[in-house]
Design an enzyme around this catalytic site. Sequence first.
Site, PDB file in Angstrom:
ATOM      1  N   ARG A 164      15.608  -6.130   9.405  1.00 58.26           N
ATOM      2  CA  ARG A 164      15.687  -4.725   8.996  1.00 58.26           C
ATOM      3  C   ARG A 164      17.077  -4.159   9.265  1.00 58.26           C
ATOM      4  NH1 ARG A 164      12.304  -0.293   7.496  1.00 58.26           N
ATOM      5  NH2 ARG A 164      10.445  -1.602   7.438  1.00 58.26           N
ATOM      6  N   GLU A 171       9.844   7.320  11.523  1.00 57.96           N
ATOM      7  CA  GLU A 171      11.120   6.693  11.865  1.00 57.96           C
ATOM      8  C   GLU A 171      12.341   7.261  11.145  1.00 57.96           C
ATOM      9  OE1 GLU A 171      10.176   2.141  13.033  1.00 57.96           O
ATOM     10  OE2 GLU A 171       9.530   2.716  11.021  1.00 57.96           O
TER      11      GLU A 171
END
Length: 787
Positions: free
Chosen positions: A323, A724
């Site tokens: 990621r 997030e």
Amino acid sequence: MRHFEMDKLKARGGSVGQSKFHDSAVKQVCGSAKYVDDNPEPAGCLHAYPVLAPITRGVVKSIDTRKAEALAGVVRIFTASDVPGKLDIGPVFPGDILLTDNEIQYHNQPVLLVVAKSYDVARRAARMVEIECRSSEAVLDIKTAVEQQNWVRPPHSLQRGDAEAAIANAAHTLSGELHVGGQEHFYLEGQVAMTAPNEDGGMSVYCSTQHPTEVQHLVAKVLKQPFHFVTVETRRMGGAFGGKETQAAPWACLAALATYHLGCAVKLRLARADDFRLTGKRHPFYNHYRVGFNDDGLVEGVHIEVNGFCGYSPDLSDAIVDRAMFHADNAYYYPAAKIIGNRCKTNTMSHTAFRGFGGPQGMIVAELIMDDIAAALGKDPLDVRKANLYQPGRDVTPYHQTVEQHVMGDMIAQLERDADYRQRRAAIKQHNSNSPFIKKGLSMTPVKFGISFTVQHLNQAGALVHVYSDGSIHLNHGGTEMGQGLNTKVAQIVAHAFGVDFETVGITATRTDKVPNTSPTAASSGTDLNGMAALNAANTIKQRLVDFIAEYFGVEAESVEFNNNQVTYDNGQISFAELANLAYMKRISLSSTGYYATPKIHYDREKAEGRPFFYYAHGVALSEVEVDVLTGENTVTRVDILHDVGSSINPALDVGQIEGAFIQGMGWLTTEDLQWNDDGKLASFGPATYKIPAIGDTPAEFNVSLYDSANPETSVFRSKAVGEPPFMLCFSVWSAIRDAVSSITDYRYLPSIDTPATPERVLNAVNVSKAWLAKQTSNAEPESTHV
């Protein structure tokens, strides 16, 4: 079958789109919300505590437990040989050892488990065990791990075009590096689990975890039992932030081991200092880049390497570094790119998930590049950022996913106008020219964050909905409540589906015997997955009711509407409660499971291309800071945020998540400084040595607005994830600090500042800038440059 609407929203009860209190808010304020350690202990409950390794790396030579065993109240001390099943509880890849009886790979690694009649006795006895070891050299530096190619998992890379050729042929080139600090989760409720045998010969586990299913599976594997032997329940957590995705499992497994052998309830709760020492953090990273760009600051090619400081085992590091790589572009188009990600093995606790899951550590490289290009060309950093944004025709990421929604330019323009960016920047420059000691900085940074688990099979969820004969509704789903308001949002979704008041829906604890095979509540996907699964369950029941009404009252199914606690149909009306009772009397099923799997997503790891994300969430933040050049201290004085949550299910909860995420990110980049001693011991293991933001650190002016834009993808009621993405809005603080220090040299020199930008690091950047200015003053023609 009738198609029930997914878009927002006409008034129909249920309160989707309205601000509703968190379901536990009143209980939390009154102190009546129950956490694992608050629950009554069963009769005869024992307490367990781990015995910790005294060295950082080496092997165990001998263990002497006699003093501990002689302590009154000690019941038994367990070793690795007492584990009937698996010792390795790695969540994805092997390597996470429950108890070690031989190799020690980090300081304080659990070696034994003491079980006693009280918590205090268990802790005292654990410290009385004597362990003799033979030490070997530990790897504690990430650069050493890179040089030795010491990996927990193999490297991975992304590529679009010929990055090396693009950089070589560019009019300008730059390179830079950045050490990115880690972060302690510092949840209010620490790691805790209680296990107990049940009357059917199985085991109940009460655990503060984001992933009840994983705890269920690992406990069963450790005990060499089928999964149905274990039932895990989680009502709520006192915070988690990723720190209870995998890190909750060892303590549940150890408590379960003791229960399995002793046949009674056992609780294991870590003291705060040991929680710090034993659990993984946000991964520190060491990143570097080379970039080629033209006279306008437009990027033509980049080569980026991100190195994750993973600790002793894989844990979730493979996906976390992935990621980081996926987000090394942030909101910017790279015509040619090569991005390499290394998973570095070091002798510390195994680092793990934390809000953003590697995205922040990769995304900060993009912001570093933009600021450095602007400094090199003498341009406003916002103009360089705007020039490099994804847009139609410049819309393919380094992992070959096409960016389909282009709202970032409009969001930046809106915040630039509403927050008076240009006027304030001019005023700040004027202030800095007349203020020798207090320098101000200003920066606007965007966020483009991909939503989905990058491990494809995790993108699924289940739910269970019952409608009782009085019209009240029972809701259970596979997500976990850690303070983010997930239960409230899912209840709003179910209430909306039935057109009833929010209070009609009752929320119950997450349990593995109600909804099986769940994914962790992580990756900002809690509402996307569980909300859609619950909606599907509700719609199944709703379809049965529509069909029943059509047959019973002899009307067209298309005429049936659920609104404001009433169900209307051609020339008739009945309350929802009356309908529920009537349906029950006529033997219509009022219970259903629901399931949802995210569509469209895929990723071919061999080709390093695909569509790992269902959609992107966006945000923009403008931060203003003050820096004292005599001490390096900095203050965030004003923040303006515009964030994209799609069609908000609960605006109050969404704004709360944005505010909390930003402040947490600000702490990561400015005050939260993880430090290890030379011998591998964690030195920052409590609030005396590790500083999270306090109320006094909150910006004096803090403005948050939601961007008005429905999700173009078919998410639940066109909402977007919010857990997030707003964390990365904090980059504006770090960039503003660099901007303030740069004013010392009249913005001709931009210093490097590793994160966290503590007063010591900022003061060092101030001194480096002053030294550069002194050197340039002695030259006839000062050069514009940066570090």
